[in-house]
Write an enzyme that holds these catalytic residues in place. Structure first.
Site, PDB file in Angstrom:
ATOM      1  N   ARG A 247      90.846  55.083  37.117  1.00 61.04           N
ATOM      2  CA  ARG A 247      90.494  56.279  36.337  1.00 61.04           C
ATOM      3  C   ARG A 247      88.981  56.361  36.140  1.00 61.04           C
ATOM      4  O   ARG A 247      88.425  57.427  35.972  1.00 61.04           O
ATOM      5  CB  ARG A 247      91.201  56.280  34.976  1.00 61.04           C
ATOM      6  CG  ARG A 247      91.114  57.643  34.290  1.00 61.04           C
ATOM      7  CD  ARG A 247      91.839  57.715  32.967  1.00 61.04           C
ATOM      8  NE  ARG A 247      91.110  57.082  31.901  1.00 61.04           N
ATOM      9  CZ  ARG A 247      91.539  56.042  31.192  1.00 61.04           C
ATOM     10  NH1 ARG A 247      92.712  55.486  31.445  1.00 61.04           N
ATOM     11  NH2 ARG A 247      90.804  55.518  30.235  1.00 61.04           N
TER      12      ARG A 247
ATOM     13  N   ASP B 240      79.772  78.056  39.400  1.00 57.73           N
ATOM     14  CA  ASP B 240      80.914  77.837  40.284  1.00 57.73           C
ATOM     15  C   ASP B 240      80.492  78.336  41.665  1.00 57.73           C
ATOM     16  O   ASP B 240      80.319  79.534  41.888  1.00 57.73           O
ATOM     17  CB  ASP B 240      82.132  78.613  39.747  1.00 57.73           C
ATOM     18  CG  ASP B 240      83.383  78.394  40.596  1.00 57.73           C
ATOM     19  OD1 ASP B 240      83.243  78.091  41.798  1.00 57.73           O
ATOM     20  OD2 ASP B 240      84.498  78.562  40.069  1.00 57.73           O
TER      21      ASP B 240
HETATM   22  C1  LIG Z   1      86.027  80.742  42.223  1.00 54.63           C
HETATM   23  C2  LIG Z   1      87.144  79.798  41.908  1.00 54.63           C
HETATM   24  N1  LIG Z   1      86.914  78.793  41.050  1.00 54.63           N
HETATM   25  C3  LIG Z   1      87.885  77.922  40.716  1.00 54.63           C
HETATM   26  C4  LIG Z   1      89.153  78.046  41.223  1.00 54.63           C
HETATM   27  C5  LIG Z   1      90.223  77.075  40.798  1.00 54.63           C
HETATM   28  O1  LIG Z   1      90.460  76.141  41.773  1.00 54.63           O
HETATM   29  P1  LIG Z   1      91.842  75.321  41.891  1.00 54.63           P
HETATM   30  O2  LIG Z   1      92.879  76.298  42.303  1.00 54.63           O
HETATM   31  O3  LIG Z   1      91.527  74.270  42.921  1.00 54.63           O
HETATM   32  O4  LIG Z   1      92.119  74.745  40.544  1.00 54.63           O
HETATM   33  C6  LIG Z   1      89.439  79.080  42.124  1.00 54.63           C
HETATM   34  C7  LIG Z   1      90.800  79.217  42.681  1.00 54.63           C
HETATM   35  O5  LIG Z   1      91.121  80.168  43.331  1.00 54.63           O
HETATM   36  C8  LIG Z   1      88.405  79.985  42.469  1.00 54.63           C
HETATM   37  O6  LIG Z   1      88.635  81.006  43.308  1.00 54.63           O
END
Ligand SMILES: Cc1ncc(COP(=O)(O)O)c(C=O)c1O
Length: 394
Positions: free
Chosen positions: A55, A182
């Protein structure tokens, strides 16, 4: 020894030899053995590198973390069990020891909005949404709310808006706030947000990085200032990725630049072709010079790489027409994901933005005739032929 004891111990715990595996193996062990307790004590105390419990750290995941850190030019990374686990952990990292306030882009992935609205807000975190393409509005929100962190996506979903990460970073830092980006849609092939001032970069590994539709995972790449907090949180909360998934993600990433280049060039051809198609009302593609954020795209993205995503509106279509159109697709996969080797199409009104009322979707500019395409690595002629036959009958 008796057979019961042999069954448990024989053959295990071999010391590594002088060979080095060319690719990182899958280490499934949850605990690790040292010659002396004193050494394990130093490893636990992080005075000596090593592994004590999976972990905390795992050799396969550590290799993946080193790889993604290198791609994003960061200080260190944490591989997480999903993109959402990564987003949640990045938010917790940014909020630790800071005011419980977040300024977030209004155009985030639906589940990210859910995490903020259903988990963080009830825990007492103030969340303010803002249009990150309007820098004046970002400045105003930051001045008013003094947030602990700002959160945005490099390319928004499904309208593919592109904000000036570098300028938002300046606003965040002037206010002493952490900045989370992101980077799932853009990937480090297009933009490396840490180089533009982000503190934490998040990915759904599930998408372009792993790229084959066979693994769910996420990763946070951190600057030096947030890395210790991030690891402390990981040790305490355990949002980590398992070694099998880390192996698959790492294997996928080896061909990521080749795939991404091909997917971007396919998307470019598809966008140009759709623009000419009589069955298509509007095409949204960041490489289009008439895109509302063309200046930001020119500033941030390398020439010729505008991502693999194309959104478009089918002329005059209602929800039923879109269902018929998508049912006719023979090659392009009707799937909720993106970034895979195979082309994927999603209907935002039914999937990613399903929870919003039709009025709310309309306000965001997500109409009922809008679909989102993630270009795969197939021969582009085959993708176009499939779209053409499905559109002709729409
Ligand atoms: C821009 C974005 N961030 C985060 C995620 C979440 O990712 P996960 O489905 O791997 O949890 C997604 C999922 O579609 C996404 O499009």
């Amino acid at each position: 020894m008796k057979i019961e004891t042999q069954a448990v111990h024989a053959g295990d715990r071999k010391k590594p030899g002088r060979w080095v595996p060319v690719t990182t193996p899958i280490y499934t062990a949850s605990t690790y053995l040292y010659e002396e307790m004193a050494q394990l004590d130093r490893v636990f105390g992080r005075e000596e590198p090593g592994y004590s419990y999976s972990r905390y750290d795992n050799p396969t995941s550590a290799a993946l973390e080193e790889l993604v850190t290198s791609l994003e030019n960061g200080h260190g990374a944490l591989a997480c069990s999903s993109g959402m686990a990564a987003i949640q952990t990045a938010l917790l990292t940014a909020l630790t020891d800071r005011r419980k306030s977040v300024v977030a882009s209004g155009a985030l992935y639906g589940a990210t909005i859910s995490v903020l609205a259903k988990i963080f807000e009830p825990l007492g975190v103030e969340v303010t949404y803002v249009d990150v393409c309007d820098l004046g509005a970002v400045e105003k929100a930051v001045a008013e709310h003094r947030p602990a962190c700002l959160l945005m996506e490099t390319v928004s979903n499904p309208l593919l808006r592109v904000g000036r990460i570098d300028r938002v970073a300046e606003i965040a830092h002037a206010a002493g706030a952490a900045f989370i980006v992101d980077n799932t849609f853009a990937t480090p092939m297009l933009v490396r947000p840490l180089e533009l001032g982000a503190n934490l970069v998040v990915h759904s590994l599930t998408k372009f990085l792993a790229g084959h539709g066979d693994v769910l995972g996420g990763v946070i790449v951190s600057d030096a200032g947030h890395y210790e907090t991030l690891r402390t949180l990981a040790r305490a909360c355990g949002p980590v990725l398992g070694p099998f998934e880390s192996y698959l993600a790492m294997r996928g990433i080896k061909t990521f630049p080749l795939r991404m280049e091909r997917q971007c060039s396919n998307a470019c051809r598809i966008a140009a072709w759709l623009t000419e198609h009589p069955g298509v009302e509007r095409v949204i593609y960041p490489g289009d010079p008439s895109h509302p954020d063309a200046a930001a795209v020119k500033h941030l993205f390398p020439d010729g790489l505008y991502g693999a995503m194309v959104s478009f509106e089918v002329r005059g279509a209602q929800r039923d027409d879109i269902f018929r159109f998508m049912d006719r697709l023979k090659l392009v996969v009707r799937g909720t994901s993106l970034g895979d080797v195979h082309s994927l199409m999603l209907y935002p009104a039914m999937a990613s933005h399903r929870e919003l009322s039709p009025k709310h979707r309309e306000r965001l500019g997500i109409r009922d005739n809008l679909v989102r395409l993630s270009a795969g690595i197939e021969a582009v002629e085959d993708i176009l032929a499939d779209l053409d036959q499905a559109l002709r009958m729409a």
